[in-house]
Design a protein around this motif. Structure first.
Motif, short mmCIF file in Angstrom:
data_model
loop_
_atom_site.label_atom_id
_atom_site.label_comp_id
_atom_site.label_asym_id
_atom_site.label_seq_id
_atom_site.Cartn_x
_atom_site.Cartn_y
_atom_site.Cartn_z
N VAL A 18 0.97 -1.13 0.06
CA VAL A 18 -0.04 -0.05 0.11
C VAL A 18 0.86 1.44 -0.12
CG1 VAL A 18 -1.74 1.30 1.62
CG2 VAL A 18 -2.09 -1.25 1.36
N LEU A 19 1.93 1.18 0.76
CA LEU A 19 2.90 2.46 0.57
C LEU A 19 3.51 2.57 -0.53
CD1 LEU A 19 4.64 2.05 4.19
CD2 LEU A 19 3.01 3.75 3.81
N MET A 20 4.18 1.63 -1.21
CA MET A 20 4.68 1.79 -2.16
C MET A 20 3.67 2.04 -3.51
SD MET A 20 7.40 1.87 -3.75
CE MET A 20 8.14 1.84 -5.55
N SER A 21 2.53 1.51 -3.47
CA SER A 21 1.50 1.75 -4.44
C SER A 21 1.21 3.53 -4.44
CB SER A 21 0.16 0.94 -4.10
OG SER A 21 0.69 -0.15 -4.60
N SER A 22 0.92 3.89 -3.16
CA SER A 22 0.61 5.36 -2.93
C SER A 22 1.62 6.09 -3.61
CB SER A 22 0.28 5.58 -1.50
OG SER A 22 -0.64 4.93 -0.88
N ILE A 23 2.83 5.97 -3.10
CA ILE A 23 4.18 6.65 -3.67
C ILE A 23 4.30 6.67 -5.31
CG2 ILE A 23 6.66 6.80 -3.75
CD1 ILE A 23 6.48 5.66 -0.81
N SER A 24 4.03 5.40 -5.87
CA SER A 24 4.29 5.31 -7.35
C SER A 24 2.94 5.89 -7.97
CB SER A 24 4.05 3.69 -7.45
OG SER A 24 5.13 3.10 -6.98
N SER A 25 1.74 5.94 -7.53
CA SER A 25 0.63 6.35 -8.19
C SER A 25 0.67 8.00 -7.94
CB SER A 25 -0.72 6.16 -7.45
OG SER A 25 -1.04 4.56 -7.44
N ILE A 26 1.19 8.57 -6.90
CA ILE A 26 1.27 9.88 -6.74
C ILE A 26 2.39 10.46 -7.72
CG2 ILE A 26 2.04 11.77 -5.28
CD1 ILE A 26 0.57 10.33 -3.05
N GLY A 27 3.49 9.59 -7.77
CA GLY A 27 4.82 10.08 -8.63
C GLY A 27 4.25 9.87 -9.90
N ALA A 28 3.57 8.98 -10.56
CA ALA A 28 2.89 8.94 -12.05
C ALA A 28 2.05 9.92 -12.36
CB ALA A 28 2.17 7.56 -12.07
N VAL A 29 1.22 10.36 -11.48
CA VAL A 29 0.33 11.40 -11.48
C VAL A 29 1.05 12.79 -11.87
CG1 VAL A 29 -1.63 12.85 -10.74
CG2 VAL A 29 -1.78 10.37 -10.76
N VAL A 30 2.09 13.27 -10.73
CA VAL A 30 2.65 14.41 -10.45
C VAL A 30 3.36 14.43 -12.02
CG1 VAL A 30 4.72 15.42 -9.62
CG2 VAL A 30 2.93 14.58 -8.29
#
Length: 239
Positions: A18-30
């Motif tokens: 969950v932590l990595m999914s959150s970081i990756s999703s935010i990074g992808a959107v940014v």
């Protein structure tokens, strides 16, 4: 004791995932307005990290039998759990994965998925949706990207072999491309819709390439047999 160990491992796995999914999703959107390559990078890192924690935290070993070339062909995967869907960006550099339309409404993740180049599958959208899906698939092939389809339409418990959804036959005929079927037995160690996962071996078994242009019945029969190569032999008889 085995259950207690699996429980602890699964808790640690989900926290990390969950932590990595959150970081990756935010990074992808940014990175959406900045760089398409950056979006691809974040998605790939997410998939690689998932493979890592499956190995380290869950005690799962992943084996690939055969070659999966990163080429513009139609891959058809057995679908037993979320495992093989998460793995796609790691198995290929930039795959075009057919995904359910409702997934694109997930906040943050849906935006990143569209920009990344996943192909929405709207089963109730009629001819317009089919044309849009076909256009996106042809564009992906033209760009040299492999197409990845879960032709059973939903996650299937290990040992079951339902008929393929009609969408496969349509894509196969209209795209005119070769098919590479891939069996996977992820449902044993990574069971669907259950948050406790188990140690074990998850195997990908790549089938023989199926040429374009075969009659529908023959193509479907060959794909169905190949993606169920890791299932009990009687699975194909239990229709």
């Amino acid at each position: 004791m085995r259950y207690a160990v699996a429980l602890v491992r699964s808790i640690l796995f989900w926290i990390a995932f969950v932590l990595m999914s959150s970081i990756s999703s935010i990074g992808a959107v940014v990175s959406l307005p900045i760089s398409h390559r950056a979006t691809i990078f974040f998605v790939r890192i997410w998939a690689i990290f998932h493979r890592l924690i499956c190995r380290v935290l869950l005690g799962q070993k992943i084996i690939v039998e055969g070659e999966m070339p990163d080429a513009p062909v139609l891959y058809v995967f057995k679908h037993e759990s979320a495992f093989e869907t998460i793995e796609q960006p790691m198995l290929f550099r930039h795959p075009a994965v057919f995904a359910k339309e409702e997934l694109f409404s997930i906040p943050v993740w849906g935006q990143a998925a569209r920009f990344y180049g996943l192909i929405p599958v709207d089963r109730d959208g009629g001819g317009k949706a089919m044309r849009a899906m076909l256009g996106a698939a042809k564009a992906a092939l033209a760009a040299g990207r492999p197409l990845c389809l879960f032709a059973e339409g939903t996650r299937v418990p290990h040992g079951e072999a339902p008929p393929l959804r009609p969408g496969f036959a349509g894509m196969y005929r209209l795209l005119g491309t070769d098919v590479i079927p891939v069996a996977v037995n992820s449902g044993i160690a990574y069971p669907p819709r259950r948050w406790i996962k188990w140690p074990g071996t998850i195997t990908y078994k790549v089938g023989e390439r199926i040429p374009a242009g075969l009659p529908r019945d023959e193509a479907e029969a060959r794909v169905r047999a190949a993606i169920n190569a890791l299932n009990p032999p009687e699975a194909l008889l239990a229709d």
